[in-house]
Design a protein around this motif. Sequence first.
Motif, PDB file in Angstrom:
ATOM      1  N   ASP A   1       0.810  -1.221   0.000  1.00  0.00           N
ATOM      2  CA  ASP A   1       0.000   0.000   0.000  1.00  0.00           C
ATOM      3  C   ASP A   1       0.842   1.269   0.000  1.00  0.00           C
ATOM      4  N   ARG A   2       2.162   1.120   0.064  1.00  0.00           N
ATOM      5  CA  ARG A   2       3.072   2.260  -0.021  1.00  0.00           C
ATOM      6  C   ARG A   2       4.216   1.892  -0.956  1.00  0.00           C
ATOM      7  N   ILE A   3       4.847   2.901  -1.540  1.00  0.00           N
ATOM      8  CA  ILE A   3       5.971   2.614  -2.427  1.00  0.00           C
ATOM      9  C   ILE A   3       7.229   2.335  -1.598  1.00  0.00           C
ATOM     10  N   GLY A   4       8.242   1.816  -2.258  1.00  0.00           N
ATOM     11  CA  GLY A   4       9.549   1.641  -1.618  1.00  0.00           C
ATOM     12  C   GLY A   4       9.973   0.211  -1.463  1.00  0.00           C
ATOM     13  N   GLY A   5       9.011  -0.741  -1.403  1.00  0.00           N
ATOM     14  CA  GLY A   5       9.388  -2.130  -1.181  1.00  0.00           C
ATOM     15  C   GLY A   5      10.140  -2.280   0.128  1.00  0.00           C
ATOM     16  N   LEU A   6      11.332  -2.862   0.069  1.00  0.00           N
ATOM     17  CA  LEU A   6      12.120  -3.059   1.284  1.00  0.00           C
ATOM     18  C   LEU A   6      12.602  -1.741   1.880  1.00  0.00           C
ATOM     19  N   LEU A   7      12.668  -0.667   1.065  1.00  0.00           N
ATOM     20  CA  LEU A   7      13.025   0.633   1.619  1.00  0.00           C
ATOM     21  C   LEU A   7      12.004   1.065   2.666  1.00  0.00           C
ATOM     22  N   MET A   8      10.741   0.711   2.423  1.00  0.00           N
ATOM     23  CA  MET A   8       9.683   1.105   3.337  1.00  0.00           C
ATOM     24  C   MET A   8       9.461   0.075   4.441  1.00  0.00           C
ATOM     25  N   TYR A   9       9.409  -1.204   4.068  1.00  0.00           N
ATOM     26  CA  TYR A   9       8.983  -2.226   5.020  1.00  0.00           C
ATOM     27  C   TYR A   9      10.099  -3.146   5.511  1.00  0.00           C
ATOM     28  N   GLY A  10      11.247  -3.173   4.840  1.00  0.00           N
ATOM     29  CA  GLY A  10      12.304  -4.074   5.259  1.00  0.00           C
ATOM     30  C   GLY A  10      13.414  -3.404   6.036  1.00  0.00           C
ATOM     31  N   ILE A  11      13.692  -2.130   5.729  1.00  0.00           N
ATOM     32  CA  ILE A  11      14.790  -1.409   6.382  1.00  0.00           C
ATOM     33  C   ILE A  11      14.227  -0.554   7.515  1.00  0.00           C
ATOM     34  N   PRO A  12      14.716  -0.723   8.738  1.00  0.00           N
ATOM     35  CA  PRO A  12      14.165   0.025   9.879  1.00  0.00           C
ATOM     36  C   PRO A  12      14.445   1.526   9.791  1.00  0.00           C
ATOM     37  N   GLY A  13      13.645   2.278  10.525  1.00  0.00           N
ATOM     38  CA  GLY A  13      13.755   3.735  10.513  1.00  0.00           C
ATOM     39  C   GLY A  13      15.075   4.256  11.033  1.00  0.00           C
ATOM     40  N   PHE A  14      15.765   3.494  11.896  1.00  0.00           N
ATOM     41  CA  PHE A  14      17.036   4.006  12.428  1.00  0.00           C
ATOM     42  C   PHE A  14      18.117   4.040  11.359  1.00  0.00           C
ATOM     43  N   LYS A  15      17.882   3.377  10.224  1.00  0.00           N
ATOM     44  CA  LYS A  15      18.788   3.478   9.074  1.00  0.00           C
ATOM     45  C   LYS A  15      18.209   4.376   7.983  1.00  0.00           C
ATOM     46  N   LEU A  16      16.887   4.370   7.848  1.00  0.00           N
ATOM     47  CA  LEU A  16      16.232   5.148   6.803  1.00  0.00           C
ATOM     48  C   LEU A  16      14.842   5.542   7.292  1.00  0.00           C
ATOM     49  N   GLU A  17      14.728   6.790   7.763  1.00  0.00           N
ATOM     50  CA  GLU A  17      13.434   7.251   8.234  1.00  0.00           C
ATOM     51  C   GLU A  17      12.445   7.299   7.070  1.00  0.00           C
ATOM     52  N   LYS A  18      11.210   6.912   7.347  1.00  0.00           N
ATOM     53  CA  LYS A  18      10.255   6.691   6.264  1.00  0.00           C
ATOM     54  C   LYS A  18       9.791   7.971   5.579  1.00  0.00           C
ATOM     55  N   ASP A  19       9.931   9.109   6.233  1.00  0.00           N
ATOM     56  CA  ASP A  19       9.541  10.348   5.557  1.00  0.00           C
ATOM     57  C   ASP A  19      10.489  10.662   4.401  1.00  0.00           C
ATOM     58  N   ILE A  20      11.692  10.069   4.406  1.00  0.00           N
ATOM     59  CA  ILE A  20      12.626  10.242   3.285  1.00  0.00           C
ATOM     60  C   ILE A  20      12.052   9.573   2.036  1.00  0.00           C
ATOM     61  N   VAL A  21      11.485   8.385   2.199  1.00  0.00           N
ATOM     62  CA  VAL A  21      10.872   7.668   1.079  1.00  0.00           C
ATOM     63  C   VAL A  21       9.579   8.355   0.659  1.00  0.00           C
ATOM     64  N   LEU A  22       8.776   8.778   1.622  1.00  0.00           N
ATOM     65  CA  LEU A  22       7.503   9.436   1.314  1.00  0.00           C
ATOM     66  C   LEU A  22       7.736  10.768   0.607  1.00  0.00           C
ATOM     67  N   ARG A  23       8.798  11.466   0.972  1.00  0.00           N
ATOM     68  CA  ARG A  23       9.155  12.714   0.296  1.00  0.00           C
ATOM     69  C   ARG A  23       9.446  12.459  -1.179  1.00  0.00           C
ATOM     70  N   ARG A  24      10.155  11.384  -1.462  1.00  0.00           N
ATOM     71  CA  ARG A  24      10.462  11.040  -2.844  1.00  0.00           C
ATOM     72  C   ARG A  24       9.195  10.601  -3.579  1.00  0.00           C
ATOM     73  N   HIS A  25       8.282   9.900  -2.886  1.00  0.00           N
ATOM     74  CA  HIS A  25       7.013   9.476  -3.505  1.00  0.00           C
ATOM     75  C   HIS A  25       6.233  10.689  -4.012  1.00  0.00           C
ATOM     76  N   LYS A  26       6.162  11.714  -3.200  1.00  0.00           N
ATOM     77  CA  LYS A  26       5.436  12.928  -3.579  1.00  0.00           C
ATOM     78  C   LYS A  26       6.036  13.526  -4.851  1.00  0.00           C
ATOM     79  N   LEU A  27       7.348  13.533  -4.934  1.00  0.00           N
ATOM     80  CA  LEU A  27       8.031  14.090  -6.095  1.00  0.00           C
ATOM     81  C   LEU A  27       7.748  13.255  -7.349  1.00  0.00           C
ATOM     82  N   LEU A  28       7.689  11.935  -7.206  1.00  0.00           N
ATOM     83  CA  LEU A  28       7.422  11.065  -8.341  1.00  0.00           C
ATOM     84  C   LEU A  28       5.997  11.253  -8.864  1.00  0.00           C
ATOM     85  N   VAL A  29       5.067  11.439  -7.952  1.00  0.00           N
ATOM     86  CA  VAL A  29       3.685  11.704  -8.368  1.00  0.00           C
ATOM     87  C   VAL A  29       3.601  13.034  -9.118  1.00  0.00           C
ATOM     88  N   GLU A  30       4.315  14.046  -8.607  1.00  0.00           N
ATOM     89  CA  GLU A  30       4.337  15.341  -9.276  1.00  0.00           C
ATOM     90  C   GLU A  30       5.007  15.257 -10.648  1.00  0.00           C
TER      91      GLU A  30
END
Length: 484
Positions: A179-208
């Motif tokens: 239900d969200r983009i990113g695959g393992l970036l979103m659901y496999g890699i924990p936030g202490f390595k990659l906070e999820k707003d970083i992926v969501l920020r890129r999602h917004k740009l891709l939609v635009e």
Amino acid sequence: MAERMLKFVSVAQEQPDKRPAEARRQDFNEIYDEFVPAKAETQASRCSQCGVPFCSVHCPLGNNIPDWLMMTAAGRMEEAYELSSATNTFPEICGRICPQDRLCEGNCVIEEGFESVTIGAVERYITDNAFDNGWVRPVKPVAERDESVAIIGAGPGGLAAAVQLREQGYQVHVYDRYDRIGGLLMYGIPGFKLEKDIVLRRHKLLVESGIHFHLGKGIGDTDGADNIAFSTLRARHDGVLIATGVYKSRDIGGPGAGLGGIVRALDYLTASNRVSLGDQVAEYDNGALNAAGKSVVVIGGGDTAMDCVRTAIRQGAKSVRCLYRRDRANMPGSVREVKNAEEEGVEFVWLAAPQAFEGEGSVSGVRAIRMKLGLPDASGRQSVEPVEDSAFTLEADLVVKALGFDPEPLPTLWGQPELEVSRWGTLMVDRKSFMTSLPGVFAAGDIVRGASLVVWAIRDGRDAAAQMHAWLEEMTAAQAEVAE
């Protein structure tokens, strides 16, 4: 500008400040602070601007690292960003999660004793600074094309291809079962390595940018409410790229392997990440995928295992042990991740392998045996052999299997027996064109090369997109010729 560089002889290597281990244990926030501008410039100035940049050579993307380090040292940050993003679709992500100690930084040619240039942290700083200043903009193709392409998988490989194809003007549609983009970036890699707003920020740009996302849509052999038949997808689009990644967890047998409390790493990490995103997860709430108050044993030695042990610490586990059959020097995971885990309280049990799982109904312990390193095998890696009469037992209320991933049987799942696979189950492609055995169907990333790094998925996605563009151009020209 040359006088700004080669400062490694007088300036020591520094990473961004790292939060104290005790504070890190309390949350899932990233553990490194960002560089302040002056510090980023100073660290970038340590680059020796060598004639043969081995940092670039050993970067899967061939990033122009010395050039954007030089721009950063001079304070020319917008130019640094343009150089960084010219070869990397997601530099803010690679700067955070790439194992730089095995790639660019690990191959820096600065003389021993002076330490390598701090490449990853500077890369992260460049792009975060670019976002803050509005320099990261949506893709705007020069001209729109009528052809549409489907990309199966919204992970790093699929997204990288989507950006490249959108730049060419194609109508890009990305399908993903999550239900969200990113695959393992979103659901496999924990936030202490990659906070999820970083992926969501890129999602917004891709939609635009005009990329269309069809989330919660899996691919199957028939059409349904939550899935689309692969044959339907081929008929709907002019070209298809398969970038699903590999999600089938490798298993472990032995007595007691079916006991409750023995879980797969991806299930465990996905549950934790969903909770962090605000989702309700029943298996987390009932304790099945929650380490709170438990004695945890993680089996494996890669980066996924490191993600699991560090997640268990943050969930409030009573104890966390990592069981790995080789020693520290032969561990496939990042050296930095092992160090971070140890700082946070993880105990590593080196040269030990599981033999059986104890318990009645639910696991209560892992019976293991000591191992020793033997002669190198066919791959050049040292083999491992059990040590006689060395069995021991680790207390465990939760066992997480982090043994790697294999491909799912896509030809069967999608009803496409003509889709050729290798003996490992990965998709067979022409190594130059990235095309599978099905005309107009391409594949890239882990589904072709097997479980690998995010940076390799990005590289493959970019390369596959270039080949798809060339093929579609050729098809369009052939159709025009026939029409005449």
